[in-house]
Write an enzyme that holds these catalytic residues in place. Structure first.
Site, PDB file in Angstrom:
ATOM      1  N   ARG A 245     -16.190  33.840 -17.916  1.00 51.40           N
ATOM      2  CA  ARG A 245     -15.918  34.856 -16.769  1.00 51.40           C
ATOM      3  C   ARG A 245     -16.610  36.388 -17.271  1.00 51.40           C
ATOM      4  O   ARG A 245     -16.541  36.599 -18.270  1.00 51.40           O
ATOM      5  CB  ARG A 245     -14.351  34.867 -16.478  1.00 51.40           C
ATOM      6  CG  ARG A 245     -13.879  33.889 -15.966  1.00 51.40           C
ATOM      7  CD  ARG A 245     -14.251  33.854 -14.428  1.00 51.40           C
ATOM      8  NE  ARG A 245     -13.663  32.590 -13.692  1.00 51.40           N
ATOM      9  CZ  ARG A 245     -13.940  31.443 -13.507  1.00 51.40           C
ATOM     10  NH1 ARG A 245     -15.228  31.064 -13.941  1.00 51.40           N
ATOM     11  NH2 ARG A 245     -13.421  30.613 -12.826  1.00 51.40           N
ATOM     12  N   GLU A 274     -19.460  39.805  -8.942  1.00 48.81           N
ATOM     13  CA  GLU A 274     -20.121  38.522  -8.413  1.00 48.81           C
ATOM     14  C   GLU A 274     -20.344  38.504  -6.857  1.00 48.81           C
ATOM     15  O   GLU A 274     -19.214  38.687  -6.366  1.00 48.81           O
ATOM     16  CB  GLU A 274     -19.684  37.226  -9.039  1.00 48.81           C
ATOM     17  CG  GLU A 274     -19.778  37.122 -10.401  1.00 48.81           C
ATOM     18  CD  GLU A 274     -19.360  35.779 -10.811  1.00 48.81           C
ATOM     19  OE1 GLU A 274     -18.882  34.698 -10.278  1.00 48.81           O
ATOM     20  OE2 GLU A 274     -19.372  35.687 -12.130  1.00 48.81           O
ATOM     21  N   HIS A 293     -23.590  32.332 -11.371  1.00 50.30           N
ATOM     22  CA  HIS A 293     -22.621  31.344 -11.546  1.00 50.30           C
ATOM     23  C   HIS A 293     -22.996  29.930 -11.014  1.00 50.30           C
ATOM     24  O   HIS A 293     -22.238  29.479 -10.104  1.00 50.30           O
ATOM     25  CB  HIS A 293     -21.130  32.077 -10.789  1.00 50.30           C
ATOM     26  CG  HIS A 293     -20.053  31.610 -11.419  1.00 50.30           C
ATOM     27  ND1 HIS A 293     -18.948  32.419 -11.504  1.00 50.30           N
ATOM     28  CD2 HIS A 293     -19.573  30.465 -11.833  1.00 50.30           C
ATOM     29  CE1 HIS A 293     -17.821  31.901 -11.978  1.00 50.30           C
ATOM     30  NE2 HIS A 293     -18.285  30.432 -12.172  1.00 50.30           N
TER      31      HIS A 293
HETATM   32  P1  NDP Z   1      -9.962  25.082 -21.747  1.00 50.91           P
HETATM   33  O1  NDP Z   1      -8.788  25.688 -21.294  1.00 50.91           O
HETATM   34  O2  NDP Z   1     -10.259  23.856 -22.217  1.00 50.91           O
HETATM   35  O3  NDP Z   1     -10.568  26.160 -22.763  1.00 50.91           O
HETATM   36  C1  NDP Z   1     -10.403  27.620 -22.742  1.00 50.91           C
HETATM   37  C2  NDP Z   1     -10.416  27.866 -24.313  1.00 50.91           C
HETATM   38  O4  NDP Z   1     -10.196  29.303 -24.173  1.00 50.91           O
HETATM   39  C3  NDP Z   1      -9.584  27.420 -25.241  1.00 50.91           C
HETATM   40  O5  NDP Z   1     -10.065  26.710 -26.262  1.00 50.91           O
HETATM   41  C4  NDP Z   1      -8.719  28.609 -25.673  1.00 50.91           C
HETATM   42  O6  NDP Z   1      -8.391  28.499 -26.972  1.00 50.91           O
HETATM   43  C5  NDP Z   1      -9.670  29.668 -25.662  1.00 50.91           C
HETATM   44  N1  NDP Z   1      -9.056  31.212 -25.456  1.00 50.91           N
HETATM   45  C6  NDP Z   1      -8.059  31.334 -25.133  1.00 50.91           C
HETATM   46  N2  NDP Z   1      -7.609  32.777 -25.555  1.00 50.91           N
HETATM   47  C7  NDP Z   1      -8.468  33.045 -26.169  1.00 50.91           C
HETATM   48  C8  NDP Z   1      -8.741  34.224 -27.117  1.00 50.91           C
HETATM   49  N3  NDP Z   1      -7.960  35.116 -26.927  1.00 50.91           N
HETATM   50  N4  NDP Z   1      -9.793  33.875 -27.855  1.00 50.91           N
HETATM   51  C9  NDP Z   1     -10.683  33.010 -27.981  1.00 50.91           C
HETATM   52  N5  NDP Z   1     -10.555  31.866 -27.129  1.00 50.91           N
HETATM   53  C10 NDP Z   1      -9.410  31.887 -26.332  1.00 50.91           C
HETATM   54  O7  NDP Z   1     -10.927  25.590 -20.565  1.00 50.91           O
HETATM   55  P2  NDP Z   1     -12.456  25.023 -20.180  1.00 50.91           P
HETATM   56  O8  NDP Z   1     -13.221  24.620 -21.360  1.00 50.91           O
HETATM   57  O9  NDP Z   1     -12.379  23.776 -19.361  1.00 50.91           O
HETATM   58  O10 NDP Z   1     -12.937  26.105 -19.289  1.00 50.91           O
HETATM   59  C11 NDP Z   1     -13.223  27.406 -19.940  1.00 50.91           C
HETATM   60  C12 NDP Z   1     -13.582  28.441 -18.993  1.00 50.91           C
HETATM   61  O11 NDP Z   1     -14.863  28.197 -18.353  1.00 50.91           O
HETATM   62  C13 NDP Z   1     -12.465  28.413 -17.654  1.00 50.91           C
HETATM   63  O12 NDP Z   1     -11.524  29.216 -17.767  1.00 50.91           O
HETATM   64  C14 NDP Z   1     -13.705  29.224 -16.591  1.00 50.91           C
HETATM   65  O13 NDP Z   1     -13.367  30.633 -16.700  1.00 50.91           O
HETATM   66  C15 NDP Z   1     -14.972  29.026 -17.293  1.00 50.91           C
HETATM   67  N6  NDP Z   1     -15.999  28.078 -16.398  1.00 50.91           N
HETATM   68  C16 NDP Z   1     -17.231  28.398 -16.048  1.00 50.91           C
HETATM   69  C17 NDP Z   1     -17.831  27.780 -15.324  1.00 50.91           C
HETATM   70  C18 NDP Z   1     -19.251  28.323 -14.863  1.00 50.91           C
HETATM   71  O14 NDP Z   1     -19.632  27.910 -13.800  1.00 50.91           O
HETATM   72  N7  NDP Z   1     -19.762  29.192 -15.525  1.00 50.91           N
HETATM   73  C19 NDP Z   1     -17.600  26.243 -14.945  1.00 50.91           C
HETATM   74  C20 NDP Z   1     -16.241  25.894 -15.498  1.00 50.91           C
HETATM   75  C21 NDP Z   1     -15.441  26.930 -16.239  1.00 50.91           C
HETATM   76  P3  NDP Z   1      -6.988  28.398 -27.488  1.00 50.91           P
HETATM   77  O15 NDP Z   1      -6.605  27.063 -27.012  1.00 50.91           O
HETATM   78  O16 NDP Z   1      -6.722  28.672 -28.915  1.00 50.91           O
HETATM   79  O17 NDP Z   1      -6.226  29.604 -26.791  1.00 50.91           O
HETATM   80  C1  DGY Z   2     -14.630  27.301 -12.619  1.00 49.85           C
HETATM   81  O1  DGY Z   2     -14.427  26.117 -12.100  1.00 49.85           O
HETATM   82  O2  DGY Z   2     -13.766  27.746 -13.186  1.00 49.85           O
HETATM   83  C2  DGY Z   2     -16.102  27.776 -12.456  1.00 49.85           C
HETATM   84  O3  DGY Z   2     -15.959  28.922 -12.673  1.00 49.85           O
HETATM   85  C3  DGY Z   2     -16.718  27.292 -11.306  1.00 49.85           C
HETATM   86  O4  DGY Z   2     -16.806  25.695 -11.242  1.00 49.85           O
END
Ligand code: NDP
Ligand code: DGY
Length: 328
Positions: A245, A274, A293
Site C-alpha cells: 500500500r 491513488e 495499482h
Molecule cells: P498476508 O496477511 O499474508 O501478509 C501480510 C504480511 O504483512 C504478513 O507476513 C505480516 O507479517 C506482515 N506484516 C504485518 N505487520 C508488519 C510489520 N509491522 N512489519 C513487517 N511486516 C508486517 O497478506 P497478503 O500477502 O495476501 O497481502 C499483503 C498485502 O499486499 C495486502 O494487505 C495488500 O495491501 C497488498 N496487496 C496489493 C496488491 C496490489 O495490487 N499491489 C494486490 C494484493 C495485495 P506478520 O505475520 O509477521 O505480522
Molecule cells: C488487494 O486485493 O488488496 C489489492 O490491492 C488489489 O487486488
C-alpha cells in the site's frame, strides 16, 4: 435469515467482472443495486446506496467507516471487499456492530507476485527508460556504459512482510540466482524454509539488501515505515519496490532519496493518493517506475476475485459459512 419471499438488499459499489454478478443473480436471494460504472462512486452516492442494505460489496477505494455504517443502518450483516487488503475498512467499528467481513486472499497471490517481479526487473533494468529512448531517437548505438542497471544474480533480496504474497515473490526471485533472502516482520515464518529465508531485524534487512520488496499489510505500525531514516540506511546501489500500500512509504522522503542518489531506483505499484497526480514530483524521475495499482490485474484473477466476493456476500446475508471470512 431471509424472510419468506423477501429478497435481501445488497449494494455493489462498482462494475465487477461478470463471474460475480452471475453468482449473485443465480442465487435468487438478493435484490442487487449496482453503481454501474468503472469509476468510483462519489461519497454521497455511497452513503445513499448503502441505506437499508443487508450486504455491501465494496472496493479498496471505498472507505467504510462509522459514517457509512450509520448510513447503512442495522440491517447490514456483511461487508465483502473485492480485495485482500482491508485497510480501507474501520475494522473495530465493524466488529463492534457484529458485521461480518469477507475478503479475497490467496486467489490473487500469484498475479500480484508476478507483477511485483515484473516491476522489480523493469525498475532494476531500466525498461521504461530504454523503451522511451528507442521511441525518441536517443538510441544512437550499442554503448558499453549506457542504460546499465542491477541484476538479481548473486544479490541479497529483503522482503518486508513474508506473507502469502511476500513468499510467492521470494519463490519467483530465487531462481534468478539470489544469494541471500532476508525477511522482516512481526514473527518468523516456518514457510520461510521454502526459500531459505533468514528472519532478520528490519535495520539489518535495510542495510544489507540489494533489492527491498515491501509486501506487508498497511497497519498503524507499517504506515510511513519507509521514511528518511529507512532510505538513509539503504545501499546507494539498492532498488526499492512496493506492491503493498502506498501509505507504507513516505513519498517526500522517497523523492529525496531517489533524486539525491541515496538509493538507485524505486518501483511502485501503489501510491498515495491513488491515482497519483500526473504532475507529482516522483513522475519526473527517470529512476522511479510507477504503475497504477495493477498487482492483481489479470482477467482470470479478477474474475475469480469477483466470484469469491459474491460468494462471501451471499454467505454473509444468509448467515452461512463464508469461503473467505476475515477474522475480526
Ligand atoms: P498476508 O496477511 O499474508 O501478509 C501480510 C504480511 O504483512 C504478513 O507476513 C505480516 O507479517 C506482515 N506484516 C504485518 N505487520 C508488519 C510489520 N509491522 N512489519 C513487517 N511486516 C508486517 O497478506 P497478503 O500477502 O495476501 O497481502 C499483503 C498485502 O499486499 C495486502 O494487505 C495488500 O495491501 C497488498 N496487496 C496489493 C496488491 C496490489 O495490487 N499491489 C494486490 C494484493 C495485495 P506478520 O505475520 O509477521 O505480522
Ligand atoms: C488487494 O486485493 O488488496 C489489492 O490491492 C488489489 O487486488
Amino acid at each position: 435469515m431471509q424472510a419468506a419471499g423477501k429478497l435481501m438488499k445488497v449494494f455493489v459499489t462498482r462494475r465487477i467482472p461478470q463471474e460475480g454478478m452471475k453468482i449473485l443473480s443465480a442465487a435468487g436471494v438478493c435484490e442487487v443495486s449496482l453503481w454501474d460504472s468503472d469509476e468510483p462512486l462519489p461519497r454521497s452516492e455511497l452513503l445513499k446506496g448503502v441505506q437499508g442494505v443487508h450486504g455491501l460489496l465494496c472496493m479498496l477505494s471505498d472507505k467504510i467507516d462509522a459514517e457509512v455504517l450509520d448510513a447503512a443502518g442495522p440491517n447490514l450483516k456483511v461487508i465483502s471487499t473485492l480485495s485482500v487488503g482491508f485497510d480501507h475498512l474501520a475494522v473495530d467499528e465493524i466488529k463492534q456492530r457484529g458485521i461480518r467481513v469477507g475478503y479475497t486472499p490467496n486467489v490473487l497471490t500469484d498475479a500480484t507476485a508476478e507483477l511485483t517481479v515484473a516491476l522489480l526487473l523493469a525498475t532494476a533494468r531500466r525498461l521504461p527508460e530504454g523503451v522511451e529512448e528507442v521511441k525518441n531517437g536517443g538510441w544512437s548505438s550499442w554503448k558499453p556504459l549506457w542504460l546499465c542497471g542491477y541484476g538479481l544474480s548473486g544479490s541479497t533480496v529483503g522482503i518486508i512482510g513474508l506473507g502469502r504474497i511476500g513468499l510467492a515473490i521470494a519463490k519467483r526471485l530465487m531462481p534468478f540466482g539470489v544469494k541471500r533472502l532476508l525477511y522482516s516482520g512481526r514473527t518468523a515464518k516456518s514457510q520461510a524454509n521454502e526459500v531459505n529465508g533468514e528472519f532478520v531485524p528490519m535495520d539489518t534487512l535495510v542495510s544489507m539488501s540489494d533489492f527491498i520488496v515491501v509486501s506487508c499489510s498497511l497497519t498503524p505500525e507499517t504506515q510511513g515505515l519507509c521514511d528518511k531514516t529507512f532510505f538513509s540506511k539503504m545501499k546507494n546501489t539498492a532498488v526499492f519496490v512496493n506492491s503493498s500500500r502506498g501509505a507504507v512509504v513516505n513519498q517526500e522522503d522517497l523523492y529525496e532519496a531517489l533524486s539525491s542518489g541515496q538509493i538507485a531506483a524505486a518501483g511502485l505499484d501503489v501510491t498515495t493518493p491513488e491515482p497519483l497526480p500526473a504532475n507529482h514530483p516522483l513522475l519526473t524521475l527517470k529512476n522511479c517506475v510507477v504503475l497504477p495499482h495493477i498487482g492483481s490485474a489479470t482477467y482470470s484473477t479478477r474474475g475469480t476475485m469477483s466470484a469469491l466476493a459474491a460468494q462471501n456476500l451471499l454467505a454473509g446475508v444468509q448467515g452461512t459459512a463464508m469461503p473467505s471470512e476475515l477474522t475480526l
